[in-house]
Design a protein around this motif. Structure first.
Motif, PDB file in Angstrom:
ATOM      1  N   ILE A   4       1.616 -14.396  -4.193  1.00 24.44           N
ATOM      2  CA  ILE A   4       0.329 -13.716  -4.303  1.00 24.44           C
ATOM      3  C   ILE A   4       0.910 -12.175  -4.994  1.00 24.44           C
ATOM      4  CG2 ILE A   4       0.810 -12.490  -2.069  1.00 24.44           C
ATOM      5  CD1 ILE A   4      -2.369 -13.819  -3.915  1.00 24.44           C
ATOM      6  N   VAL A   5       2.138 -11.842  -4.778  1.00 25.31           N
ATOM      7  CA  VAL A   5       2.515 -10.491  -5.533  1.00 25.31           C
ATOM      8  C   VAL A   5       2.580 -10.659  -6.862  1.00 25.31           C
ATOM      9  CG1 VAL A   5       4.452  -8.968  -5.615  1.00 25.31           C
ATOM     10  CG2 VAL A   5       3.764  -9.839  -3.285  1.00 25.31           C
ATOM     11  N   GLU A   6       3.233 -11.705  -7.402  1.00 27.95           N
ATOM     12  CA  GLU A   6       3.175 -11.978  -8.665  1.00 27.95           C
ATOM     13  C   GLU A   6       1.721 -12.211  -9.243  1.00 27.95           C
ATOM     14  OE1 GLU A   6       6.834 -13.181  -6.743  1.00 27.95           O
ATOM     15  OE2 GLU A   6       4.590 -13.639  -6.601  1.00 27.95           O
ATOM     16  N   GLN A   7       0.759 -12.810  -8.706  1.00 24.82           N
ATOM     17  CA  GLN A   7      -0.552 -13.008  -8.922  1.00 24.82           C
ATOM     18  C   GLN A   7      -1.361 -11.588  -9.069  1.00 24.82           C
ATOM     19  OE1 GLN A   7      -2.431 -15.944  -7.094  1.00 24.82           O
ATOM     20  NE2 GLN A   7      -4.682 -15.469  -7.613  1.00 24.82           N
ATOM     21  N   GLY A  47      -0.049  -8.058  -7.742  1.00 20.17           N
ATOM     22  CA  GLY A  47       0.352  -6.889  -7.722  1.00 20.17           C
ATOM     23  C   GLY A  47       0.428  -6.420  -6.166  1.00 20.17           C
ATOM     24  N   ILE A  48       1.597  -5.583  -5.945  1.00 19.16           N
ATOM     25  CA  ILE A  48       1.798  -4.839  -4.764  1.00 19.16           C
ATOM     26  C   ILE A  48       0.678  -4.091  -4.546  1.00 19.16           C
ATOM     27  CG2 ILE A  48       3.231  -3.384  -3.435  1.00 19.16           C
ATOM     28  CD1 ILE A  48       5.662  -4.439  -5.045  1.00 19.16           C
ATOM     29  N   LYS A  49       0.170  -3.313  -5.189  1.00 20.09           N
ATOM     30  CA  LYS A  49      -0.902  -2.197  -4.776  1.00 20.09           C
ATOM     31  C   LYS A  49      -2.059  -2.845  -4.503  1.00 20.09           C
ATOM     32  CE  LYS A  49      -2.981   2.068  -6.681  1.00 20.09           C
ATOM     33  NZ  LYS A  49      -3.391   2.707  -7.754  1.00 20.09           N
ATOM     34  N   LYS A  50      -2.412  -3.846  -5.275  1.00 18.52           N
ATOM     35  CA  LYS A  50      -3.811  -4.519  -4.730  1.00 18.52           C
ATOM     36  C   LYS A  50      -3.711  -4.946  -3.505  1.00 18.52           C
ATOM     37  CE  LYS A  50      -7.199  -7.571  -6.953  1.00 18.52           C
ATOM     38  NZ  LYS A  50      -7.722  -8.266  -8.064  1.00 18.52           N
ATOM     39  N   LEU A  51      -2.462  -5.836  -3.332  1.00 16.33           N
ATOM     40  CA  LEU A  51      -2.312  -6.408  -2.067  1.00 16.33           C
ATOM     41  C   LEU A  51      -2.587  -5.678  -0.777  1.00 16.33           C
ATOM     42  CD1 LEU A  51      -1.526  -8.895  -0.227  1.00 16.33           C
ATOM     43  CD2 LEU A  51       0.759  -8.345  -0.792  1.00 16.33           C
ATOM     44  N   LYS A  52      -1.937  -4.230  -0.835  1.00 15.08           N
ATOM     45  CA  LYS A  52      -1.803  -3.536   0.053  1.00 15.08           C
ATOM     46  C   LYS A  52      -3.193  -2.841   0.401  1.00 15.08           C
ATOM     47  CE  LYS A  52       2.763  -1.861  -0.103  1.00 15.08           C
ATOM     48  NZ  LYS A  52       3.819  -0.521  -0.210  1.00 15.08           N
ATOM     49  N   MET A  53      -3.968  -2.467  -0.813  1.00 15.84           N
ATOM     50  CA  MET A  53      -5.437  -2.308  -0.583  1.00 15.84           C
ATOM     51  C   MET A  53      -6.107  -3.075  -0.063  1.00 15.84           C
ATOM     52  SD  MET A  53      -5.358   1.155  -1.344  1.00 15.84           S
ATOM     53  CE  MET A  53      -6.942   1.246  -1.161  1.00 15.84           C
ATOM     54  N   ALA A  54      -5.984  -4.483  -0.263  1.00 22.56           N
ATOM     55  CA  ALA A  54      -6.885  -5.495   0.071  1.00 22.56           C
ATOM     56  C   ALA A  54      -6.753  -5.728   1.641  1.00 22.56           C
ATOM     57  CB  ALA A  54      -6.573  -6.848  -0.652  1.00 22.56           C
ATOM     58  N   VAL A  55      -5.600  -5.541   2.224  1.00 20.77           N
ATOM     59  CA  VAL A  55      -5.166  -5.573   3.706  1.00 20.77           C
ATOM     60  C   VAL A  55      -5.992  -4.345   4.193  1.00 20.77           C
ATOM     61  CG1 VAL A  55      -3.323  -5.552   5.447  1.00 20.77           C
ATOM     62  CG2 VAL A  55      -3.247  -6.786   3.189  1.00 20.77           C
ATOM     63  N   ILE A  56      -5.872  -3.235   3.653  1.00 16.52           N
ATOM     64  CA  ILE A  56      -6.339  -2.098   4.375  1.00 16.52           C
ATOM     65  C   ILE A  56      -7.877  -2.126   4.328  1.00 16.52           C
ATOM     66  CG2 ILE A  56      -6.761   0.605   4.138  1.00 16.52           C
ATOM     67  CD1 ILE A  56      -3.966   0.641   3.175  1.00 16.52           C
ATOM     68  N   LYS A  57      -8.470  -2.818   3.266  1.00 12.74           N
ATOM     69  CA  LYS A  57      -9.649  -2.801   3.221  1.00 12.74           C
ATOM     70  C   LYS A  57     -10.376  -3.876   4.110  1.00 12.74           C
ATOM     71  CE  LYS A  57     -13.595  -3.506   0.192  1.00 12.74           C
ATOM     72  NZ  LYS A  57     -14.227  -4.136  -1.369  1.00 12.74           N
ATOM     73  N   HIS A  58      -9.467  -5.097   4.319  1.00 13.86           N
ATOM     74  CA  HIS A  58      -9.974  -5.836   5.202  1.00 13.86           C
ATOM     75  C   HIS A  58     -10.093  -5.646   6.669  1.00 13.86           C
ATOM     76  CE1 HIS A  58     -10.407 -10.151   6.554  1.00 13.86           C
ATOM     77  NE2 HIS A  58      -9.296  -9.890   7.538  1.00 13.86           N
ATOM     78  N   VAL A  59      -9.024  -4.747   7.000  1.00 11.99           N
ATOM     79  CA  VAL A  59      -9.244  -4.155   8.543  1.00 11.99           C
ATOM     80  C   VAL A  59     -10.487  -3.327   8.717  1.00 11.99           C
ATOM     81  CG1 VAL A  59      -7.885  -2.741  10.080  1.00 11.99           C
ATOM     82  CG2 VAL A  59      -6.698  -4.601   8.897  1.00 11.99           C
ATOM     83  N   ALA A  60     -10.495  -2.390   7.579  1.00 12.22           N
ATOM     84  CA  ALA A  60     -11.801  -1.380   7.514  1.00 12.22           C
ATOM     85  C   ALA A  60     -12.968  -1.952   7.863  1.00 12.22           C
ATOM     86  CB  ALA A  60     -11.451  -0.524   6.506  1.00 12.22           C
ATOM     87  N   VAL A  61     -12.895  -2.858   7.189  1.00 10.84           N
ATOM     88  CA  VAL A  61     -14.441  -3.834   7.178  1.00 10.84           C
ATOM     89  C   VAL A  61     -14.739  -4.552   8.575  1.00 10.84           C
ATOM     90  CG1 VAL A  61     -15.668  -6.153   6.144  1.00 10.84           C
ATOM     91  CG2 VAL A  61     -14.521  -4.305   4.750  1.00 10.84           C
TER      92      VAL A  61
END
Length: 549
Positions: A489-492, A494-508
């Protein structure tokens, strides 16, 4: 076994045949001061309307008459709703209005309410949660009179219905019944794991109110610093939510018991808070550390005269010595101190004594409370030795609702195993050190790492996760997630998008106070041979991240 006891003696007599509204609205306890008729119980912080005893008693009886069924969940902070349900021998489970649908469903699933009272701002979440639980939408009652909610039955509608019915006064309890009859089902993370529901009896709520009152010498003719701490006619502002045990037990019950006026505002906002202090001549503040930080740091404070503040209690989490000193300087004429407690103890366990102008740490054990400290080697700690705090108190909760397994682990032979590492000095002052178990304290709220881990693992980009709390100047602690990415998933993305997706998932999916402060990627989450996550090893990685965070 070395056992600590309260230096202030036994608890005052605690009636066990009263419901909470009978105690607050009708009963005259020997230590309760008289409230003059011209002193209101509440002031509405929005429109300044004053509410006096006669109106409270009448409206509570009318609402009880108007209710045709018992409800167990209230999204409101309105005491009359609580007392009306209790008059009907019902149970109240107060929920955080910032809960998401999934969080509310979790609590509904544990408490199984038959009716919900909610504020108009939470109606969409409440409706969705009720539908998911199979609860008919006509079982939702609106607290306020929002124009867009005219199709829903409101609390005012029920009160008007009660006006044409014989007023419901509530039956008398049998001797001892108050000890077993549940008043509240209060959410708590306990000492470990996901959130649980604490079953609290009427007797426990009444007991804690009387213990705190006795500790503070309410109703006694004493002078300390030329000012008694709680007096009829004093004014406290309610900026702490009533769904939290601190707001429910101390801010609501104790203040009313002492004959004081409670100014109720919708939520804490610094400028309106300061304006209310000035407008209503507020004398008492009940705060948590993040609010103290704002008072001490925000430049706008200098524009307000706070000299009428006579007392400040800070609880929910411990106050640092540096911040306490700043508060002393800001309010030099105010008595200031801290308290320690828990939902499992129905509120306060210790509070600073009346002979201290400025309190030390968590204060003394309140009347009727005993403590012992279990050291890591299995022996019992003495003075100034750290150990896990075990507490015995008449205000102990009945246990975790519907969870016998965890109940017998936490409530053992009359002792509450708190999961907190503390030490007690020769004055029986409770000095908090840290949590031993896997619970964070964020802005005074308990947050279970396991709950956040379960949420994060729902994201398809995450293979494994571990959550720990890291120190934060404002919130006390904030959650940090160590994430093992799913393969490729990191190669697919990227690191920044993965981190932001996790943070957004919890926020939602979680309430705002549970949101992640940051996400760090790792190749592995340390676990023992049985698969238990080793959070202590994750915490050792936190200092190395300090410069990055």
């Amino acid at each position: 076994m070395f056992e600590f006891s309260s230096l202030t003696g036994a608890a005052p007599p605690i009636p066990d045949n009263l419901s909470l509204p009978q105690f607050l609205l009708q009963y005259k306890h020997s230590i309760r001061p008289n409230r003059p008729h011209n002193i209101p119980w509440f002031v509405n912080g929005i429109n300044s309307r004053k509410i006096y005893e006669e109106e409270i008693i009448h409206r509570t009886a009318c609402l009880a008459s108007g209710l045709t069924t018992v409800f167990k969940l209230s999204e409101s902070n309105y005491p009359i709703c609580i007392w009306a349900v209790h008059q009907l021998m019902g149970i109240v489970s107060l929920a955080n209005p910032s809960f998401t649908q999934s969080e509310l469903v979790y609590q509904l699933n544990q408490t199984r309410p038959t009716l919900i009272i909610l504020h108009s701002q939470t109606v969409n979440v409440a409706r969705a949660a009720a539908q998911e639980m199979g609860l008919c939408l006509d079982r939702l009652v609106i607290l306020d009179q929002a124009q867009s909610m005219q199709s829903m039955v409101s609390v005012e509608d029920l009160i008007k219905l009660g006006l044409v019915c014989p007023l419901f006064q509530g039956r008398a309890l049998q001797i001892g019944e108050g000890r077993e009859r549940i008043a509240f089902l209060s959410p708590s993370s306990g000492t470990t794991g996901v959130p649980k529901i604490v079953a609290i009896s009427h007797f426990a709520v009444i007991a804690n109110c009387l213990q705190i009152a006795a500790h503070n010498k309410v109703g006694q003719n004493y002078t300390s610093w030329n000012q008694q701490r709680y007096r009829p006619g004093d004014v406290c502002i309610a900026v702490l939510p009533f769904y939290h045990i601190y707001g429910l037990g101390v801010v609501l019950n104790l203040i009313l018991f002492c004959g004081m006026t409670l100014v109720i505002v919708p939520k804490f906002q610094l400028i309106p808070f300061l304006e209310s202090i000035r407008q209503y001549s507020v004398t008492h503040l009940m705060l948590v550390p993040p609010q103290v930080l704002l008072l001490c740091k925000e430049p706008v404070i200098k524009d307000y005269d706070l000299s009428q503040i006579r007392m400040v209690l800070c609880a929910g989490s411990s106050l640092t010595a540096e911040l306490a000193d700043q508060l002393y300087q800001l309010l030099p004429s105010a008595q200031i101190g801290q308290a320690y407690g828990s939902t499992e103890a129905t509120g306060v366990v210790s509070i600073w004594p009346v002979n201290q102008f400025h309190g030390i740490s968590g204060g003394e054990l309140i009347p009727g409370t005993a403590a012992r400290l279990l050291k890591s080697d299995g022996s019992w700690a003495g003075y100034n030795e750290p150990g896990e705090l075990h507490v015995k108190t008449p205000s102990a909760a009945l246990g975790y609702y519907g969870n016998k397994e965890v109940t017998v682990e936490t409530f053992v032979d009359g002792w509450i195993h708190t999961g907190d590492l503390v030490q007690l000095d020769e004055n029986h002052e409770v000095i908090y050190i840290e949590r031993l178990k896997e619970i964070m304290k964020v802005r005074g709220f308990q947050v279970a790492p396991a709950e956040l881990e379960g949420c994060i693992l729902d994201h398809p980009w995450v293979a494994d996760v571990g959550v720990v709390g890291i120190p934060d100047k404002y919130s006390g602690e904030v959650p940090l997630a160590f994430v093992v990415p799913a393969p490729g998933i990191v190669e697919q993305v990227g690191i920044k998008k993965l981190k932001m997706a996790v943070i957004k998932h919890v926020a939602v999916n979680k309430a705002p106070f549970k949101c992640l402060s940051a996400v760090e990627l790792t190749d592995d989450i340390p676990k023992n041979s049985s698969g238990k996550l080793l959070r202590r090893l994750l915490r050792t990685m936190v200092p190395s991240l300090a410069t990055k965070l």
